[in-house]
Write an enzyme that holds these catalytic residues in place. Structure first.
Site: not given
Ligand code: MRU
Length: 354
Positions: A46-47, A88, A195, A236
Site C-alpha cells: 500500500g503506497a 517497488r 488484497q 499509488d
Molecule cells: O501491490 P499493493 O498491495 O501495494 O497495491 C496497493 C494498491 O494498489 C493501493 O490501492 C494503493 O497503494 C493505495 S493504498 C492507500
C-alpha cells in the site's frame, strides 16, 4: 484498529500482511535491508504504508552508520535510500520519503551525528503520525459522497493496512459510519494476490462495516443490475494531469463506472501525487513474479511453463475520474495541478464540503 507499522526500541515493527487474515503476526526489523525485503515481498504494502516503512528504513539505516561527521553520514546514507527506492517502482511514496529525508538531513548538517540520528528516528515517527491525520482529513472530505443506502465498490486494499491508520479509500467509509450513515461495501477480491479478499474484507469487518466480497469479474454485472452507486479506490501515483496508477484492474472498474454513469472517486494523500510527472504514460509499472498468477497461496493453479503477464498496476486516464479526494479537499482531476500552488484559492475549485 490494528497497527500496520510502528517504531519500538530501535526496531521497525510491521504487521506481516502476507499471512492475513489467517494469522495476525508482526515482524521486527533492526536494519534497513530487512525493511526493504519486507516491502519487496509485500509483507507491508500500500503506497502510504511503504512510504512510512521507507522513512523508518532510512532512520534505522542511519542508526547503523558509523561516521565521524555529518558530511560522511550524508554520503553513507545515500546507498540506504537507493536500496529502499529499488524495492517497488510504481508508488511514488518511497521517492517522496527519500526526498523528505534528503532535505531534512541537508537542513540539519550543523548537528552532531548522534543528534541527527535521533532526529531521523523522530522524523520517521512524525511521518507515521501525520499520515493518520491526513487520512482522517481525506475521510472528512470524502464522506459527503456516500449517501444513506449506497453501495460502494472498492478495489484492492486502500485501507488502514495500506497506511498508518484509517486508510485512504476506506477513510470516507469510516467517517460516513461515524456520521450514522447506513451503506454497504463491495470489495473486489483483487487477483493475483487477493488484497481485497484477504485484507479489505478483513479490516472492514473488524470496523463493523457491512462488506460483501465479489470476484473481480462481477463488478460489471452488478453495475448493470443497478447494485453499485459509487466506487472509491486509492492510488499509488497520480500525475499532475489527474491520471491515476492503482492496482491492476482499477482501469476496468473506472471504464465500467463511466458506462453505467457511476461516479468513480480516487482517495489520494498529497504524498501520492507526483506533480513532477505530467501524465500517466510516464509512470513505471511494476511487473511481479509469474508465481503470483500461476499459484494461489502456494498451490499451483496453472500449467508448468505457461507464459504469464503480471503487471501489478494500471493507469486510469483522468477523464474517467469524477474527483480526487485529498486532505485539502476533493478536486476535479483537471484542477489537481492548482493545489500545488500555495497561492491558489482552493475554495473556488473544491467540490462540496466536509
Ligand atoms: O501491490 P499493493 O498491495 O501495494 O497495491 C496497493 C494498491 O494498489 C493501493 O490501492 C494503493 O497503494 C493505495 S493504498 C492507500
Amino acid at each position: 484498529m490494528v497497527k500496520t507499522i510502528y517504531w519500538k526500541d530501535n526496531k521497525v515493527v510491521m504487521l506481516d500482511q502476507s499471512r492475513l487474515p489467517l494469522e495476525v503476526s508482526y515482524i521486527e526489523c533492526s536494519n534497513y535491508e530487512c525493511v526493504a525485503d519486507a516491502i519487496s515481498r509485500l509483507l507491508i504494502r500500500g503506497a502510504p504504508a511503504i512510504g512510512i516503512a521507507a522513512s523508518m528504513g532510512i532512520a534505522i539505516g542511519g542508526l547503523g552508520i558509523s561516521a565521524s561527521d555529518t558530511e560522511e553520514f550524508r554520503k553513507k546514507i545515500k546507498p540506504v535510500m537507493y536500496h529502499l527506492l529499488s524495492t517497488r517502482p510504481t508508488a511514488v511514496n518511497i521517492k517522496w520519503a527519500v526526498d523528505r529525508f534528503t532535505k531534512f538531513i541537508e537542513a540539519n548538517m550543523d548537528k552532531p551525528v548522534s543528534t541527527l540520528k535521533d532526529m531521523l528516528v523522530q522524523e520517521s515517527i512524525n511521518v507515521l503520525n501525520e499520515d493518520i491525520e491526513i487520512n482522517r482529513a481525506i475521510g472528512q472530505w470524502g464522506a459527503q459522497f456516500i449517501n444513506d443506502g449506497d453501495t460502494v465498490l472498492t478495489h484492492c486494499n486502500a485501507g488502514s493496512l495500506a497506511t498508518g491508520g484509517y486508510g485512504t479509500a476506506t477513510s470516507p467509509m469510516l467517517i460516513a459510519k461515524e456520521q450514522g450513515k447506513k451503506f454497504r461495501v463491495f470489495a473486489d477480491e483483487t487477483r493475483p494476490v487477493l488484497q481485497g479478499a484477504r485484507l479489505t474484507a478483513w479490516e472492514l469487518m473488524q470496523a463493523g462495516i457491512d462488506v460483501t466480497l465479489i470476484t473481480d469479474n462481477s463488478a460489471g454485472a452488478l453495475m448493470k443490475k443497478g447494485m453499485i452507486d459509487l466506487a472509491i479506490v486509492g492510488t499509488d501515483r497520480t500525475t499532475r494531469n489527474g491520471d491515476v496508477a492503482n492496482k491492476i484492474g482499477t482501469y476496468s472498474v473506472a471504464v465500467l463506472c463511466k458506462e453505467h454513469n457511476i461516479p468513480f472517486y480516487v482517495a489520494a494523500p498529497l504524498s501520492s501525487i507526483d506533480f513532477n510527472m505530467s501524465s500517466g504514460d510516464q509512470i513505471p509499472i511494476e511487473e511481479r513474479a509469474a508465481e503470483e498468477v500461476t499459484t494461489i497461496w502456494g498451490h499451483r493453479v496453472a500449467p508448468e511453463g505457461v507464459k504469464v503477464i503480471n503487471m501489478a498496476f494500471d493507469v486510469t486516464p483522468a477523464k474517467y475520474v469524477s474527483a480526487i479526494i485529498t486532505q485539502k479537499g476533493a478536486f476535479r482531476p483537471s484542477d489537481l495541478h492548482k493545489i500545488q500552488d500555495e497561492k491558489s484559492d482552493l475554495s473556488s475549485i473544491r467540490i462540496g464540503n466536509k
